[in-house]
Design a protein around this motif. Structure first.
Motif, PDB file in Angstrom:
ATOM      1  N   ARG A 144       0.845  -1.197   0.000  1.00 17.33           N
ATOM      2  CA  ARG A 144       0.000   0.000   0.000  1.00 17.33           C
ATOM      3  C   ARG A 144       0.879   1.245   0.000  1.00 17.33           C
ATOM      4  NH1 ARG A 144      -5.397  -0.863   1.356  1.00 17.33           N
ATOM      5  NH2 ARG A 144      -5.873  -2.960   2.152  1.00 17.33           N
ATOM      6  N   ARG A 145       0.500   2.196  -0.811  1.00 18.04           N
ATOM      7  CA  ARG A 145       1.164   3.506  -0.824  1.00 18.04           C
ATOM      8  C   ARG A 145       0.072   4.552  -0.988  1.00 18.04           C
ATOM      9  NH1 ARG A 145       6.111   5.673  -1.381  1.00 18.04           N
ATOM     10  NH2 ARG A 145       7.111   3.636  -1.675  1.00 18.04           N
ATOM     11  N   GLY A 146      -0.230   5.222   0.107  1.00 13.77           N
ATOM     12  CA  GLY A 146      -1.343   6.154   0.079  1.00 13.77           C
ATOM     13  C   GLY A 146      -2.638   5.399  -0.159  1.00 13.77           C
ATOM     14  N   LEU A 154      -1.477  -2.363  -4.188  1.00 11.02           N
ATOM     15  CA  LEU A 154      -0.982  -3.356  -5.128  1.00 11.02           C
ATOM     16  C   LEU A 154      -1.058  -4.728  -4.467  1.00 11.02           C
ATOM     17  CD1 LEU A 154       0.605  -3.683  -7.931  1.00 11.02           C
ATOM     18  CD2 LEU A 154       2.633  -3.910  -6.481  1.00 11.02           C
ATOM     19  N   GLN A 155      -1.806  -5.619  -5.068  1.00  9.88           N
ATOM     20  CA  GLN A 155      -1.984  -6.955  -4.509  1.00  9.88           C
ATOM     21  C   GLN A 155      -1.859  -7.963  -5.649  1.00  9.88           C
ATOM     22  OE1 GLN A 155      -5.849  -7.869  -2.671  1.00  9.88           O
ATOM     23  NE2 GLN A 155      -4.747  -8.692  -0.919  1.00  9.88           N
ATOM     24  N   LEU A 156      -0.688  -8.612  -5.720  1.00  8.85           N
ATOM     25  CA  LEU A 156      -0.386  -9.474  -6.852  1.00  8.85           C
ATOM     26  C   LEU A 156       0.239 -10.785  -6.404  1.00  8.85           C
ATOM     27  CD1 LEU A 156       1.322  -6.886  -9.239  1.00  8.85           C
ATOM     28  CD2 LEU A 156      -0.979  -7.795  -9.467  1.00  8.85           C
ATOM     29  N   SER A 157      -0.109 -11.829  -7.098  1.00  3.88           N
ATOM     30  CA  SER A 157       0.525 -13.130  -6.929  1.00  3.88           C
ATOM     31  C   SER A 157       0.616 -13.758  -8.318  1.00  3.88           C
ATOM     32  CB  SER A 157      -0.287 -14.027  -5.993  1.00  3.88           C
ATOM     33  OG  SER A 157       0.331 -15.295  -5.860  1.00  3.88           O
ATOM     34  N   GLY A 177      -1.182   4.228 -13.763  1.00  4.60           N
ATOM     35  CA  GLY A 177      -1.789   4.017 -12.461  1.00  4.60           C
ATOM     36  C   GLY A 177      -2.208   2.596 -12.180  1.00  4.60           C
ATOM     37  N   SER A 178      -1.894   1.677 -13.093  1.00  3.69           N
ATOM     38  CA  SER A 178      -2.304   0.281 -12.892  1.00  3.69           C
ATOM     39  C   SER A 178      -1.354  -0.486 -11.968  1.00  3.69           C
ATOM     40  CB  SER A 178      -2.409  -0.443 -14.240  1.00  3.69           C
ATOM     41  OG  SER A 178      -1.157  -0.458 -14.903  1.00  3.69           O
ATOM     42  N   GLY A 179      -0.150   0.061 -11.751  1.00  4.02           N
ATOM     43  CA  GLY A 179       0.793  -0.581 -10.835  1.00  4.02           C
ATOM     44  C   GLY A 179       2.037  -1.150 -11.486  1.00  4.02           C
TER      45      GLY A 179
END
Length: 268
Positions: free
Chosen positions: A9-11, A15-18, A33-35
Motif C-alpha cells: 500500500r502507498r497512500g 498493489l496486490q499481486l501473486s 496508475g495500474s501498478g
C-alpha cells in the motif's frame, strides 16, 4: 522463472499481486496508475513501501521473503531496472556510466564490454560525451547499455524507449530481444503500447488498479486491444482516403472551361 506474492500500500493505492512468469519475456500491460512501475521497483528492491506479506523468488533464488525476514539489497539481486528517466551520473562520461557496474574487470576488458554494449544499443559514437550533451533518446540508449553491461539475470524495463520514435524503438527492441534470449536473461517490460507485446510475441500480464486480471499470450490477453487498434487504423485510413479524394476533386477544372495563365476563359 520469476514468482512473487506482493501486498503493498502507498497512500490510497493498493498493489496486490501473486503470479509466476515462466516466459523469457513478459510484458506488463496496463494504463497509467495500474501498478506497473510499482511492481518493477519492488522486484528490483528499490522500493519497499508498506509491504506485507512479500515473497520474490527468481530461478529458485530468494530475493525477498517476509516470513524469513529476507530482503536482498538491489545490488545483490542480479537485477537491472531501466526506467523512462535515464538517471545517468551527470559528472561521468558515457563510457564511465556504462562501466560503472564493472569495477571487477581490468581496464582493457572493461573497455571492450563498454564498447560492445554501446554498439548493441546504437550509441557507440557517444562514448566520450557527457549526459548533458545527450538527447532524451540518446540518454535512454546509454542507460540501457549501462544496465546490460554486468549481464543481469533479471532485466526490468519500465517503458525504456519512450523518448525514441517508433522505428528506432522497434529496431532497438528487436536487437535487445535477440541479445537477451541468447544469454538466457529473463526480461519483464512495462508498457502501455500493445504493439510492443505483439512485436516480440511475449507473455502478457494485464494489470488493472493494482491487480493481475489476465495472463497469457498477447493474442489472447490483448485481443480487445488488437481489435481497437485495427479499428482505429481502418478509420484513419478511410478519413485519409476521403480527404485525398476531396483534394483531387477540388483540383480538377470545371467542366466546360479551361484555365490559361490563371484566368478561366469560355470555350469559343
Amino acid at each position: 522463472m520469476l514468482e512473487f506474492e506482493l501486498d503493498s500500500r502507498r497512500g490510497s493505492f493498493h498493489l496486490q499481486l501473486s503470479a509466476r512468469f515462466r516466459a523469457p519475456w513478459t510484458v506488463l500491460y496496463g494504463h497509467s496508475g495500474s501498478g506497473k512501475s510499482t511492481l518493477l521497483r519492488l522486484l528490483a528492491g528499490l522500493d519497499r513501501g508498506d509491504v506485507a506479506p512479500v515473497r520474490i523468488v527468481h530461478d529458485d533464488r530468494i530475493l525477498a521473503d517476509s516470513a524469513t525476514k529476507i530482503w536482498l539489497a538491489p545490488g545483490r539481486r542480479r537485477a537491472a531496472l531501466v526506467t523512462q528517466q535515464p538517471a545517468l551520473f551527470p559528472h561521468r562520461s558515457v563510457a564511465a556510466n556504462v562501466g560503472y557496474g564493472l569495477p571487477y574487470l581490468r581496464p582493457s576488458e572493461r573497455a571492450k564490454v563498454i564498447q560492445a554494449n554501446l554498439e548493441l544499443v546504437g550509441a557507440s559514437h557517444l562514448v566520450d560525451r557527457r549526459p548533458e550533451d545527450l538527447s532524451g533518446g540518446e540518454a535512454q540508449r546509454v542507460a540501457l547499455a549501462r544496465a546490460l553491461a554486468p549481464k543481469p539475470a533479471l532485466l526490468l524495463l519500465d517503458e525504456p524507449f519512450s523518448a525514441l520514435d517508433g522505428p528506432a524503438a522497434d529496431a532497438l527492441l528487436e536487437r535487445l530481444q535477440s541479445w537477451v534470449d541468447a544469454r538466457a536473461i529473463q526480461a519483464v517490460m512495462a508498457t502501455h503500447e500493445a504493439a510492443d507485446a505483439f512485436a516480440i510475441g511475449a507473455e502478457v500480464a494485464l494489470l488493472q488498479e493494482g491487480r493481475l486480471v489476465a495472463q497469457g499470450h498477447a493474442s489472447h490477453v490483448l485481443s480487445g486491444e488488437r481489435t481497437r487498434i485495427l479499428s482505429r487504423l481502418d478509420s484513419a485510413s478511410a478519413t485519409t482516403s476521403s480527404a485525398a479524394g476531396q483534394t483531387q476533386k477540388s483540383l480538377q477544372p470545371e467542366r466546360g472551361s479551361h484555365s490559361a495563365g490563371g484566368i478561366s476563359n469560355p470555350e469559343s
